[in-house]
Write a protein that holds these residues in place. Structure first.
Motif, PDB file in Angstrom:
ATOM      1  N   TYR A  91      66.803  41.266  51.586  1.00  0.00           N
ATOM      2  CA  TYR A  91      66.071  40.053  51.973  1.00  0.00           C
ATOM      3  C   TYR A  91      65.880  40.049  53.488  1.00  0.00           C
ATOM      4  CZ  TYR A  91      66.754  38.379  47.224  1.00  0.00           C
ATOM      5  OH  TYR A  91      66.714  38.266  45.856  1.00  0.00           O
ATOM      6  N   VAL A  92      64.685  39.646  53.912  1.00  0.00           N
ATOM      7  CA  VAL A  92      64.336  39.753  55.337  1.00  0.00           C
ATOM      8  C   VAL A  92      64.236  38.400  56.036  1.00  0.00           C
ATOM      9  CG1 VAL A  92      63.152  41.950  55.031  1.00  0.00           C
ATOM     10  CG2 VAL A  92      61.851  39.811  54.804  1.00  0.00           C
ATOM     11  N   GLY A  93      64.496  37.315  55.295  1.00  0.00           N
ATOM     12  CA  GLY A  93      64.474  35.988  55.903  1.00  0.00           C
ATOM     13  C   GLY A  93      63.112  35.645  56.480  1.00  0.00           C
ATOM     14  N   GLY A  94      63.120  35.042  57.649  1.00  0.00           N
ATOM     15  CA  GLY A  94      61.895  34.514  58.257  1.00  0.00           C
ATOM     16  C   GLY A  94      60.838  35.546  58.586  1.00  0.00           C
ATOM     17  N   SER A  95      61.216  36.822  58.612  1.00  0.00           N
ATOM     18  CA  SER A  95      60.192  37.817  58.970  1.00  0.00           C
ATOM     19  C   SER A  95      59.476  38.391  57.746  1.00  0.00           C
ATOM     20  CB  SER A  95      60.803  38.947  59.805  1.00  0.00           C
ATOM     21  OG  SER A  95      61.931  39.473  59.185  1.00  0.00           O
ATOM     22  N   TRP A  96      59.558  37.686  56.609  1.00  0.00           N
ATOM     23  CA  TRP A  96      58.891  38.160  55.388  1.00  0.00           C
ATOM     24  C   TRP A  96      57.408  38.428  55.613  1.00  0.00           C
ATOM     25  CZ3 TRP A  96      54.769  35.416  53.503  1.00  0.00           C
ATOM     26  CH2 TRP A  96      54.612  34.118  54.004  1.00  0.00           C
ATOM     27  N   SER A 101      56.124  45.677  49.361  1.00  0.00           N
ATOM     28  CA  SER A 101      57.200  44.804  48.885  1.00  0.00           C
ATOM     29  C   SER A 101      57.429  45.026  47.385  1.00  0.00           C
ATOM     30  CB  SER A 101      56.877  43.337  49.176  1.00  0.00           C
ATOM     31  OG  SER A 101      55.635  42.963  48.620  1.00  0.00           O
ATOM     32  N   LEU A 102      56.344  45.296  46.673  1.00  0.00           N
ATOM     33  CA  LEU A 102      56.433  45.531  45.229  1.00  0.00           C
ATOM     34  C   LEU A 102      57.319  46.748  44.932  1.00  0.00           C
ATOM     35  CD1 LEU A 102      55.228  44.275  42.631  1.00  0.00           C
ATOM     36  CD2 LEU A 102      53.370  45.938  42.802  1.00  0.00           C
ATOM     37  N   ILE A 138      58.202  40.718  43.890  1.00  0.00           N
ATOM     38  CA  ILE A 138      56.919  40.461  43.231  1.00  0.00           C
ATOM     39  C   ILE A 138      55.862  39.965  44.220  1.00  0.00           C
ATOM     40  CG2 ILE A 138      57.337  38.067  42.509  1.00  0.00           C
ATOM     41  CD1 ILE A 138      55.662  40.944  40.461  1.00  0.00           C
ATOM     42  N   SER A 139      56.313  39.428  45.347  1.00  0.00           N
ATOM     43  CA  SER A 139      55.393  39.036  46.427  1.00  0.00           C
ATOM     44  C   SER A 139      56.123  39.247  47.744  1.00  0.00           C
ATOM     45  CB  SER A 139      54.994  37.555  46.289  1.00  0.00           C
ATOM     46  OG  SER A 139      56.117  36.722  46.533  1.00  0.00           O
ATOM     47  N   ASP A 140      55.373  39.269  48.845  1.00  0.00           N
ATOM     48  CA  ASP A 140      56.026  39.381  50.154  1.00  0.00           C
ATOM     49  C   ASP A 140      57.001  38.219  50.354  1.00  0.00           C
ATOM     50  OD1 ASP A 140      54.418  41.560  50.517  1.00  0.00           O
ATOM     51  OD2 ASP A 140      53.207  40.699  52.144  1.00  0.00           O
ATOM     52  N   TYR A 141      56.574  37.026  49.930  1.00  0.00           N
ATOM     53  CA  TYR A 141      57.403  35.833  50.145  1.00  0.00           C
ATOM     54  C   TYR A 141      58.720  35.908  49.375  1.00  0.00           C
ATOM     55  CZ  TYR A 141      58.473  30.993  51.216  1.00  0.00           C
ATOM     56  OH  TYR A 141      59.085  29.864  51.683  1.00  0.00           O
ATOM     57  N   SER A 142      58.696  36.644  48.245  1.00  0.00           N
ATOM     58  CA  SER A 142      59.921  36.856  47.466  1.00  0.00           C
ATOM     59  C   SER A 142      61.047  37.435  48.301  1.00  0.00           C
ATOM     60  CB  SER A 142      59.652  37.856  46.325  1.00  0.00           C
ATOM     61  OG  SER A 142      59.227  37.209  45.171  1.00  0.00           O
ATOM     62  N   SER A 143      60.662  38.211  49.332  1.00  0.00           N
ATOM     63  CA  SER A 143      61.672  38.931  50.108  1.00  0.00           C
ATOM     64  C   SER A 143      62.368  38.036  51.130  1.00  0.00           C
ATOM     65  CB  SER A 143      61.031  40.123  50.829  1.00  0.00           C
ATOM     66  OG  SER A 143      60.169  39.679  51.859  1.00  0.00           O
ATOM     67  N   LYS A 144      61.981  36.754  51.173  1.00  0.00           N
ATOM     68  CA  LYS A 144      62.596  35.852  52.154  1.00  0.00           C
ATOM     69  C   LYS A 144      64.074  35.639  51.859  1.00  0.00           C
ATOM     70  CE  LYS A 144      62.056  31.460  54.535  1.00  0.00           C
ATOM     71  NZ  LYS A 144      61.722  30.048  54.375  1.00  0.00           N
ATOM     72  N   GLU A 145      64.375  35.254  50.630  1.00  0.00           N
ATOM     73  CA  GLU A 145      65.775  34.997  50.247  1.00  0.00           C
ATOM     74  C   GLU A 145      65.835  34.842  48.732  1.00  0.00           C
ATOM     75  OE1 GLU A 145      66.129  31.373  52.541  1.00  0.00           O
ATOM     76  OE2 GLU A 145      65.744  30.189  50.739  1.00  0.00           O
ATOM     77  N   ALA A 146      67.025  34.834  48.189  1.00  0.00           N
ATOM     78  CA  ALA A 146      67.193  34.865  46.734  1.00  0.00           C
ATOM     79  C   ALA A 146      66.496  33.697  46.028  1.00  0.00           C
ATOM     80  CB  ALA A 146      68.680  34.891  46.389  1.00  0.00           C
TER      81      ALA A 146
END
Ligand SMILES: [Zn+2]
Length: 301
Positions: free
Chosen positions: A191-196, A205-206, A211-219
């Motif tokens: 997870y990359v937090g605010g830098s998603w 990201s897939l 499933i989306s870039d925003y998914s990588s923000k946090e769980a």
């Protein structure tokens, strides 16, 4: 002389009204004083909203500009009346009625957000990204860009409005009943937090299992994005995404499927909802969307 005084008074009054109007124009709530005359008078659409959203679900559908609690970070434009009607019908048809088909009794009454607010324009951030929707404390969902509503474009309907609704509603569910921490562990180190927003400029990201870039923000975002994307894609399109996620031996597919297994069993065990049935209900409705009269505000008794 007397006449002149009155005239002079009128001119002063007129100038102050104009000045008042000008100074208010910089803000967003310019129309409050103008429209408030109408407050309390329910129009036919208000009566219809009362019938389809307020009485059954206690959902308030805010479409008048005076209802728009402005965000001073953005210049917002009110939603066009006709599009607000279409969106209200869409929310019922594509979202509420789909859950009604598969969810236990009183599920929506108890958990669906109680306020939906329509804004005509998009909300553009300084970095060039546009806010598609926001939700505050699970209570109110705001949908932007209502004035560009195109009811014939289902992909755009999902992207601009319905994924937002499903995303925010799913937050309420996991905030009410936690999902297992097994989910958090699967992508824990990635997870990359605010830098998603800029983390995926030159990688996928897939393929990384999001499933989306925003998914990588946090769980939590990952969890609700999986739900929102799964139910707004046909099984065929989802499979295409999974194939892309496994491109050149990438781990994306395995990661997403491991997370989906948890999402699916969570919805089933915690909420008695079969996510495949929910997806089928939404997809069938999407297929038959062109047969719906989305301009209707007549109350069927
Ligand atoms: Zn979220």
């Amino acid at each position: 002389m007397m006449k002149n005084k009155i005239l002079y008074g009128l001119i002063i009054f007129a100038i102050s009204v104009i000045l008042g109007a000008c100074s208010e124009e910089e803000g967003i709530d310019t129309s409050i004083s103008v429209i408030s005359v109408e407050q309390g008078k329910a129009n036919d659409f208000d009566k219809y909203l009362n019938h389809i959203l307020v009485k059954p679900y206690n959902i308030r559908f805010l479409y008048k500009f005076e209802d728009v609690e402005s965000d001073l970070n953005y210049q917002l434009v009110p939603a066009v009346y006709e599009n607000s009607i279409r969106m209200a019908n869409l929310v019922k048809y594509l979202c509420l009625d789909a859950y009604e088909e598969v969810a236990p009794d009183n599920f929506l009454e108890a958990y669906f957000p109680k306020m939906m607010m329509m804004v005509g324009s998009g909300a553009y951030r300084n970095n060039g990204t546009v806010v598609l929707g926001t939700a505050e404390g699970g209570l109110k969902i705001t949908l932007y860009d209502i004035n560009n509503l195109d009811v014939t474009d289902i992909d755009r309907l999902y992207e601009f409005y319905f994924r937002t609704i499903f995303h925010e509603f799913s937050h309420i569910l996991h905030q009410t009943k936690d999902y297992t921490t097994d989910f958090d562990r699967i992508s824990a180190t990635e997870y990359v937090g605010g830098s998603w927003n800029d983390a995926w400029e030159d990688k996928s990201s897939l393929e990384a299992g999001f499933i989306s870039d925003y998914s990588s923000k946090e769980a939590d975002e990952d969890f609700v994005e999986l739900i929102a994307h799964y139910i707004t894609n046909t099984p065929e399109v989802w499979e295409e995404k999974m194939v892309a996620a496994a491109k050149d031996g990438a781990k994306g597919r395995a990661v997403i499927e491991a997370k989906m297994a948890i999402v699916s069993s969570y919805l089933s065990q915690s909420w008695d909802i079969d996510i495949d049935e929910l997806r089928a209900a939404i997809q069938k409705r999407a297929d038959e969307l062109d047969e719906q009269d989305l301009d209707n505000i007549k109350i069927e008794e």
